[in-house]
Structure formats: C-alpha cells, structure tokens
Design a protein around this motif. Structure first.
Motif, PDB file in Angstrom:
ATOM      1  N   GLN A   3       0.824  -1.211   0.000  1.00 16.42           N
ATOM      2  CA  GLN A   3       0.000   0.000   0.000  1.00 16.42           C
ATOM      3  C   GLN A   3       0.857   1.261   0.000  1.00 16.42           C
ATOM      4  O   GLN A   3       0.555   2.217  -0.701  1.00 16.42           O
ATOM      5  N   PHE A   4       1.921   1.251   0.821  1.00 18.29           N
ATOM      6  CA  PHE A   4       2.820   2.397   0.893  1.00 18.29           C
ATOM      7  C   PHE A   4       4.134   1.999   1.541  1.00 18.29           C
ATOM      8  O   PHE A   4       4.238   0.961   2.180  1.00 18.29           O
ATOM      9  N   VAL A   5       5.139   2.850   1.314  1.00 20.40           N
ATOM     10  CA  VAL A   5       6.470   2.680   1.890  1.00 20.40           C
ATOM     11  C   VAL A   5       6.799   3.968   2.634  1.00 20.40           C
ATOM     12  O   VAL A   5       6.603   5.055   2.095  1.00 20.40           O
ATOM     13  N   ILE A   6       7.272   3.829   3.872  1.00 22.69           N
ATOM     14  CA  ILE A   6       7.662   4.993   4.667  1.00 22.69           C
ATOM     15  C   ILE A   6       9.010   4.707   5.313  1.00 22.69           C
ATOM     16  O   ILE A   6       9.212   3.628   5.872  1.00 22.69           O
ATOM     17  N   LEU A   7       9.921   5.659   5.223  1.00 19.83           N
ATOM     18  CA  LEU A   7      11.197   5.580   5.938  1.00 19.83           C
ATOM     19  C   LEU A   7      11.165   6.638   7.032  1.00 19.83           C
ATOM     20  O   LEU A   7      10.949   7.814   6.751  1.00 19.83           O
ATOM     21  N   ILE A   8      11.364   6.195   8.273  1.00 20.90           N
ATOM     22  CA  ILE A   8      11.277   7.077   9.432  1.00 20.90           C
ATOM     23  C   ILE A   8      12.583   6.981  10.209  1.00 20.90           C
ATOM     24  O   ILE A   8      13.101   5.884  10.422  1.00 20.90           O
ATOM     25  N   SER A   9      13.091   8.137  10.649  1.00 20.91           N
ATOM     26  CA  SER A   9      14.294   8.124  11.489  1.00 20.91           C
ATOM     27  C   SER A   9      13.909   7.767  12.923  1.00 20.91           C
ATOM     28  O   SER A   9      12.727   7.798  13.287  1.00 20.91           O
ATOM     29  N   ARG A  10      14.892   7.468  13.750  1.00 13.82           N
ATOM     30  CA  ARG A  10      14.618   7.140  15.158  1.00 13.82           C
ATOM     31  C   ARG A  10      14.009   8.321  15.896  1.00 13.82           C
ATOM     32  O   ARG A  10      13.332   8.151  16.894  1.00 13.82           O
ATOM     33  N   GLN A  11      14.250   9.532  15.410  1.00 15.23           N
ATOM     34  CA  GLN A  11      13.689  10.728  16.039  1.00 15.23           C
ATOM     35  C   GLN A  11      12.253  10.989  15.578  1.00 15.23           C
ATOM     36  O   GLN A  11      11.623  11.928  16.029  1.00 15.23           O
ATOM     37  N   GLY A  12      11.752  10.197  14.643  1.00 17.52           N
ATOM     38  CA  GLY A  12      10.379  10.342  14.179  1.00 17.52           C
ATOM     39  C   GLY A  12      10.223  11.206  12.942  1.00 17.52           C
ATOM     40  O   GLY A  12       9.105  11.515  12.541  1.00 17.52           O
ATOM     41  N   LYS A  13      11.318  11.572  12.308  1.00 19.71           N
ATOM     42  CA  LYS A  13      11.238  12.390  11.086  1.00 19.71           C
ATOM     43  C   LYS A  13      11.069  11.472   9.871  1.00 19.71           C
ATOM     44  O   LYS A  13      11.770  10.483   9.738  1.00 19.71           O
ATOM     45  N   VAL A  14      10.169  11.853   9.003  1.00 17.02           N
ATOM     46  CA  VAL A  14       9.915  11.066   7.795  1.00 17.02           C
ATOM     47  C   VAL A  14      10.966  11.435   6.760  1.00 17.02           C
ATOM     48  O   VAL A  14      11.168  12.599   6.439  1.00 17.02           O
ATOM     49  N   ARG A  15      11.644  10.429   6.238  1.00 13.17           N
ATOM     50  CA  ARG A  15      12.702  10.664   5.248  1.00 13.17           C
ATOM     51  C   ARG A  15      12.278  10.328   3.828  1.00 13.17           C
ATOM     52  O   ARG A  15      12.840  10.841   2.875  1.00 13.17           O
ATOM     53  N   ARG A  53      -5.173  -1.514  11.159  1.00 20.52           N
ATOM     54  CA  ARG A  53      -6.298  -1.134  10.284  1.00 20.52           C
ATOM     55  C   ARG A  53      -6.625  -2.154   9.190  1.00 20.52           C
ATOM     56  O   ARG A  53      -6.919  -1.793   8.054  1.00 20.52           O
ATOM     57  N   GLY A  54      -6.544  -3.406   9.482  1.00 17.62           N
ATOM     58  CA  GLY A  54      -6.835  -4.420   8.470  1.00 17.62           C
ATOM     59  C   GLY A  54      -5.689  -4.693   7.516  1.00 17.62           C
ATOM     60  O   GLY A  54      -5.844  -5.427   6.540  1.00 17.62           O
ATOM     61  N   PHE A  55      -4.542  -4.102   7.767  1.00 14.59           N
ATOM     62  CA  PHE A  55      -3.340  -4.325   6.973  1.00 14.59           C
ATOM     63  C   PHE A  55      -2.253  -4.896   7.875  1.00 14.59           C
ATOM     64  O   PHE A  55      -2.390  -4.937   9.094  1.00 14.59           O
ATOM     65  N   THR A  56      -1.176  -5.311   7.260  1.00 16.23           N
ATOM     66  CA  THR A  56       0.002  -5.738   8.007  1.00 16.23           C
ATOM     67  C   THR A  56       1.133  -4.778   7.675  1.00 16.23           C
ATOM     68  O   THR A  56       1.466  -4.583   6.508  1.00 16.23           O
ATOM     69  N   VAL A  57       1.694  -4.170   8.699  1.00 15.53           N
ATOM     70  CA  VAL A  57       2.840  -3.285   8.515  1.00 15.53           C
ATOM     71  C   VAL A  57       4.087  -4.091   8.846  1.00 15.53           C
ATOM     72  O   VAL A  57       4.216  -4.658   9.924  1.00 15.53           O
ATOM     73  N   PHE A  67      12.518   1.167   8.009  1.00 15.13           N
ATOM     74  CA  PHE A  67      11.958   0.972   6.677  1.00 15.13           C
ATOM     75  C   PHE A  67      10.630   0.239   6.877  1.00 15.13           C
ATOM     76  O   PHE A  67      10.621  -0.904   7.334  1.00 15.13           O
ATOM     77  N   CYS A  68       9.524   0.905   6.555  1.00 16.40           N
ATOM     78  CA  CYS A  68       8.194   0.345   6.791  1.00 16.40           C
ATOM     79  C   CYS A  68       7.452   0.162   5.480  1.00 16.40           C
ATOM     80  O   CYS A  68       7.455   1.063   4.641  1.00 16.40           O
ATOM     81  N   MET A  69       6.818  -0.993   5.341  1.00 15.80           N
ATOM     82  CA  MET A  69       5.962  -1.242   4.186  1.00 15.80           C
ATOM     83  C   MET A  69       4.648  -1.803   4.701  1.00 15.80           C
ATOM     84  O   MET A  69       4.635  -2.686   5.550  1.00 15.80           O
ATOM     85  N   CYS A  70       3.562  -1.272   4.185  1.00 18.81           N
ATOM     86  CA  CYS A  70       2.236  -1.720   4.581  1.00 18.81           C
ATOM     87  C   CYS A  70       1.657  -2.536   3.427  1.00 18.81           C
ATOM     88  O   CYS A  70       1.616  -2.070   2.295  1.00 18.81           O
ATOM     89  N   ASN A  71       1.239  -3.752   3.740  1.00 16.82           N
ATOM     90  CA  ASN A  71       0.643  -4.563   2.683  1.00 16.82           C
ATOM     91  C   ASN A  71      -0.642  -5.212   3.169  1.00 16.82           C
ATOM     92  O   ASN A  71      -0.980  -5.155   4.347  1.00 16.82           O
ATOM     93  N   ASP A  72      -1.362  -5.827   2.248  1.00 21.37           N
ATOM     94  CA  ASP A  72      -2.617  -6.487   2.573  1.00 21.37           C
ATOM     95  C   ASP A  72      -2.362  -7.637   3.541  1.00 21.37           C
ATOM     96  O   ASP A  72      -1.270  -8.225   3.552  1.00 21.37           O
ATOM     97  N   GLU A  73      -3.375  -7.967   4.332  1.00 20.89           N
ATOM     98  CA  GLU A  73      -3.208  -9.018   5.344  1.00 20.89           C
ATOM     99  C   GLU A  73      -2.862 -10.375   4.744  1.00 20.89           C
ATOM    100  O   GLU A  73      -2.135 -11.145   5.337  1.00 20.89           O
ATOM    101  N   GLU A  74      -3.385 -10.654   3.560  1.00 18.59           N
ATOM    102  CA  GLU A  74      -3.153 -11.978   2.967  1.00 18.59           C
ATOM    103  C   GLU A  74      -1.774 -12.104   2.303  1.00 18.59           C
ATOM    104  O   GLU A  74      -1.379 -13.181   1.903  1.00 18.59           O
ATOM    105  N   ASP A  75      -1.051 -11.000   2.179  1.00 23.29           N
ATOM    106  CA  ASP A  75       0.280 -11.046   1.576  1.00 23.29           C
ATOM    107  C   ASP A  75       1.289 -11.662   2.537  1.00 23.29           C
ATOM    108  O   ASP A  75       1.112 -11.654   3.750  1.00 23.29           O
ATOM    109  N   ASN A  76       2.375 -12.152   1.977  1.00 17.63           N
ATOM    110  CA  ASN A  76       3.419 -12.812   2.747  1.00 17.63           C
ATOM    111  C   ASN A  76       4.329 -11.771   3.403  1.00 17.63           C
ATOM    112  O   ASN A  76       4.991 -10.996   2.705  1.00 17.63           O
ATOM    113  N   GLU A  77       4.370 -11.774   4.725  1.00 18.46           N
ATOM    114  CA  GLU A  77       5.179 -10.804   5.466  1.00 18.46           C
ATOM    115  C   GLU A  77       6.668 -11.019   5.246  1.00 18.46           C
ATOM    116  O   GLU A  77       7.436 -10.057   5.174  1.00 18.46           O
ATOM    117  N   LEU A  78       7.074 -12.254   5.125  1.00 21.15           N
ATOM    118  CA  LEU A  78       8.500 -12.548   4.925  1.00 21.15           C
ATOM    119  C   LEU A  78       8.976 -12.065   3.555  1.00 21.15           C
ATOM    120  O   LEU A  78      10.109 -11.613   3.413  1.00 21.15           O
TER     121      LEU A  78
END
Length: 161
Positions: A3-15, A53-57, A67-78
């Motif tokens: 669904q989306f890709v987000i890169l966040i620093s340890r301080q909480g800033k979105v990169r 929210r019905g997804f797997t992050v 490095f965060c990626m949100c995908n559908d629940e039925e997708d393979n997390e590995l």
C-alpha cells in the motif's frame, strides 16, 4: 500488494514516502503519525510485523532508519521483509554504506531506486546489478542533457551579443 512505503528516522522524522494507494493528504499525515508512534515505541526484540487497520505493517530498522511497508493481510510478510532488505542492499551498493544523510541529500536517487524495484506496489526487479545499471544509465542521460543545455545556452549567449 504494498500500500505504501515509509522511511522514518529514530527521532520520528519522515525521510521518504511512496504511496501506491490513493490517500488524501490528511489521511497520509494521520497514517504517518500513527505508524510513527506505533513502530518507534516498540521494543527491539519484538516481531517486525504489526497488524494495523486491516493491513500488516512490516518494518525493519537499519542503523538510524525504520523501513516500513504496509501490505494487505493476505500477503506474505517474509516476502515484504525480503523486499525491504533488497532495497537496503541496493542503496548500500549505490551509496557505499548508505546512511540517513545520503537519503536526505539524494532523496531523488532513493526514489528512483525504489521505483526500479517496486512498480505499483509489486516487486518489479530482483536483480541489484540490473537496477544499478539502469540508475547509471539514467545518470548518464542527465549529464548529457546538462552538457547539451549548457552548450545551447553558450550558443544563444553568443548569438545575442
């Protein structure tokens, strides 16, 4: 599908953010806030998968970045975890030991690498070597365009004298 890709620093800033599903700007800000608090506050020994929210992050921390990626629940997390690792390895090869500053000052290259790896939320290219070759070809095109535009402006400057 991712669904989306987000890169966040340890301080909480979105990169870096890349959205593959339509979200309004308000929804995007809310998602970033929620995931920021959820992921950064988790203990390091906990699982890298979070139901949300019905997804797997799926997230992984490398140095000072999550490095965060949100995908559908039925997708393979590995598989998603493997995509994250593949992206980080490609960034490492390109930048030579990538760090947060590389992504801050060369965000356009980080986006280009991500676009070569993922297309519409699905894995497009699995070869790091081929991805890096495409990036090198793109850089050559940019340099050629810069040289042509500077020579063109010299010709125009001489013609208008």
């Amino acid at each position: 599908m991712i669904q989306f890709v987000i890169l966040i620093s340890r301080q909480g800033k979105v990169r870096l953010t890349k959205w593959y599903s339509p979200y309004s700007q308000k929804e995007r800000s809310q998602i970033i806030r929620e995931l920021n608090g959820l992921i950064i506050s988790r203990a390091p020994k906990l699982c890298n998968f979070v139901e949300w929210r019905g997804f797997t992050v799926v997230y992984k921390r490398y140095a000072s970045l999550y490095f965060c990626m949100c995908n559908d629940e039925e997708d393979n997390e590995l598989e998603t975890l493997t995509i994250i690792h593949h992206y980080v390895e490609t960034l490492d090869r390109y930048f030579g030991s990538v760090c947060e500053l590389d992504l801050i000052f060369n965000f356009h290259k980080a986006y280009f690498i991500l676009d070569e790896i993922l297309l519409a939320g699905a894995m497009q290219e699995t070869s790091k070597r081929k991805t890096l070759r495409l990036i090198a070809a793109q850089e050559d095109l940019v340099e050629t365009a810069k040289m042509e535009s500077s020579s063109l402006s010299k010709v125009i400057a001489q013609a208008t004298k």
